[in-house]
Scaffold this motif. Structure first.
Motif, PDB file in Angstrom:
ATOM      1  N   LYS A  91       0.830  -1.202   0.000  1.00 40.10           N
ATOM      2  CA  LYS A  91       0.000   0.000   0.000  1.00 40.10           C
ATOM      3  C   LYS A  91       0.865   1.252   0.000  1.00 40.10           C
ATOM      4  O   LYS A  91       0.614   2.199  -0.758  1.00 40.10           O
ATOM      5  N   GLN A  92       1.911   1.270   0.822  1.00 40.40           N
ATOM      6  CA  GLN A  92       2.819   2.409   0.860  1.00 40.40           C
ATOM      7  C   GLN A  92       3.515   2.603  -0.486  1.00 40.40           C
ATOM      8  O   GLN A  92       3.694   3.726  -0.957  1.00 40.40           O
ATOM      9  N   GLU A  94       2.353   1.721  -3.447  1.00 45.26           N
ATOM     10  CA  GLU A  94       1.383   2.225  -4.425  1.00 45.26           C
ATOM     11  C   GLU A  94       1.130   3.715  -4.224  1.00 45.26           C
ATOM     12  O   GLU A  94       1.049   4.477  -5.192  1.00 45.26           O
ATOM     13  N   GLU A  95       1.016   4.125  -2.962  1.00 45.03           N
ATOM     14  CA  GLU A  95       0.826   5.552  -2.680  1.00 45.03           C
ATOM     15  C   GLU A  95       2.030   6.361  -3.150  1.00 45.03           C
ATOM     16  O   GLU A  95       1.884   7.460  -3.694  1.00 45.03           O
ATOM     17  N   GLN A  98       1.881   6.849  -6.914  1.00 46.54           N
ATOM     18  CA  GLN A  98       0.905   7.866  -7.309  1.00 46.54           C
ATOM     19  C   GLN A  98       1.446   9.271  -7.074  1.00 46.54           C
ATOM     20  O   GLN A  98       1.284  10.163  -7.910  1.00 46.54           O
ATOM     21  N   ARG A  99       2.113   9.468  -5.949  1.00 48.78           N
ATOM     22  CA  ARG A  99       2.681  10.787  -5.659  1.00 48.78           C
ATOM     23  C   ARG A  99       3.804  11.115  -6.632  1.00 48.78           C
ATOM     24  O   ARG A  99       3.937  12.255  -7.087  1.00 48.78           O
ATOM     25  N   THR A 170       5.906  12.947   2.151  1.00 48.75           N
ATOM     26  CA  THR A 170       5.014  14.052   2.521  1.00 48.75           C
ATOM     27  C   THR A 170       5.769  15.381   2.513  1.00 48.75           C
ATOM     28  O   THR A 170       5.262  16.392   2.023  1.00 48.75           O
ATOM     29  N   PHE A 201      -4.800  15.132   2.920  1.00 43.61           N
ATOM     30  CA  PHE A 201      -3.396  14.729   2.842  1.00 43.61           C
ATOM     31  C   PHE A 201      -2.582  15.449   3.924  1.00 43.61           C
ATOM     32  O   PHE A 201      -2.593  16.655   4.027  1.00 43.61           O
TER      33      PHE A 201
END
Length: 205
Positions: A91-92, A94-95, A98-99, A170, A201
């Protein structure tokens, strides 16, 4: 003659888990304090510390009954824990992808019809850093793909590393947004909408 080197904490944790996996039994603390030194070479003074670290990492179950503490663990629990860890990393990853895609689109748009500047050079350098971080996450996923039992030993450290990586992602997103706001006089809502950044976010707690 060289002095015999003692077991590291991770070696003690691994050997302690072997006791539960091999016996599939429930033990009191006093029982483990007798068994661990004889069968696994774990010093009696460190037994309680090792057990607590495994309980804290959800590798071992513990229950207090009356005045006694009982401990147990089964291989199926460890397998499920590794699978959950693998899903979290996926999951991390994939995120992160996307970023990265959003940042690449932004860089592409920022280059159109403009001369090279110091700000753009800094942005390109930042993009290279993000790509290296993506490679690091890919390498982590490769280590976990087969749910190798050896992975259990590094879960605690890897969890901290993964959280730090998310924080860096982030930081990067906020840095790019700040630069874009100064450079192109765009507000937060327009930037978020243009690059698909959710309203909620923010940094992880």
């Amino acid at each position: 003659m060289s002095k015999k080197k003692g077991l590291s904490l991770e070696e003690k944790r691994t050997r302690m888990m072997e006791i539960f996996f091999e016996t599939k039994d429930v033990f009191q603390l006093k029982d483990i304090e007798k068994i661990a030194p004889k069968t696994k070479g774990i010093t009696p003074m460190s037994v309680k510390e090792v057990l607590q670290s495994l309980v804290d990492d959800n590798m071992l179950d513990s229950e207090r009954v009356g005045t006694s503490n009982y401990f147990w663990a089964f291989p199926s629990k460890a397998l499920h824990a590794r699978k959950r860890r693998l899903e979290d990393l996926k999951k991390q990853h994939e995120e992160g992808k996307q970023r990265q895609a959003s940042l690449q689109q932004y860089v592409k748009k920022a280059k159109e019809g403009r001369q090279d500047t110091e700000e753009r050079a800094a942005l390109n350098k930042e993009l290279m850093t993000l790509r290296k971080q993506k490679e690091t996450l890919n390498a982590e996923l490769e280590k976990y793909k087969d749910c190798d039992p050896e992975v259990v030993k590094g879960m605690r450290k890897e969890n901290v590393t993964a959280k730090e990586a998310v924080s860096r992602w982030t930081d990067n997103v906020f840095a790019i947004k700040s630069w874009a706001k100064r450079k192109f006089s765009l507000d937060d809502s327009r930037l978020d909408k243009a690059f698909g950044i959710p309203e909620e976010f923010d940094y992880l707690d």
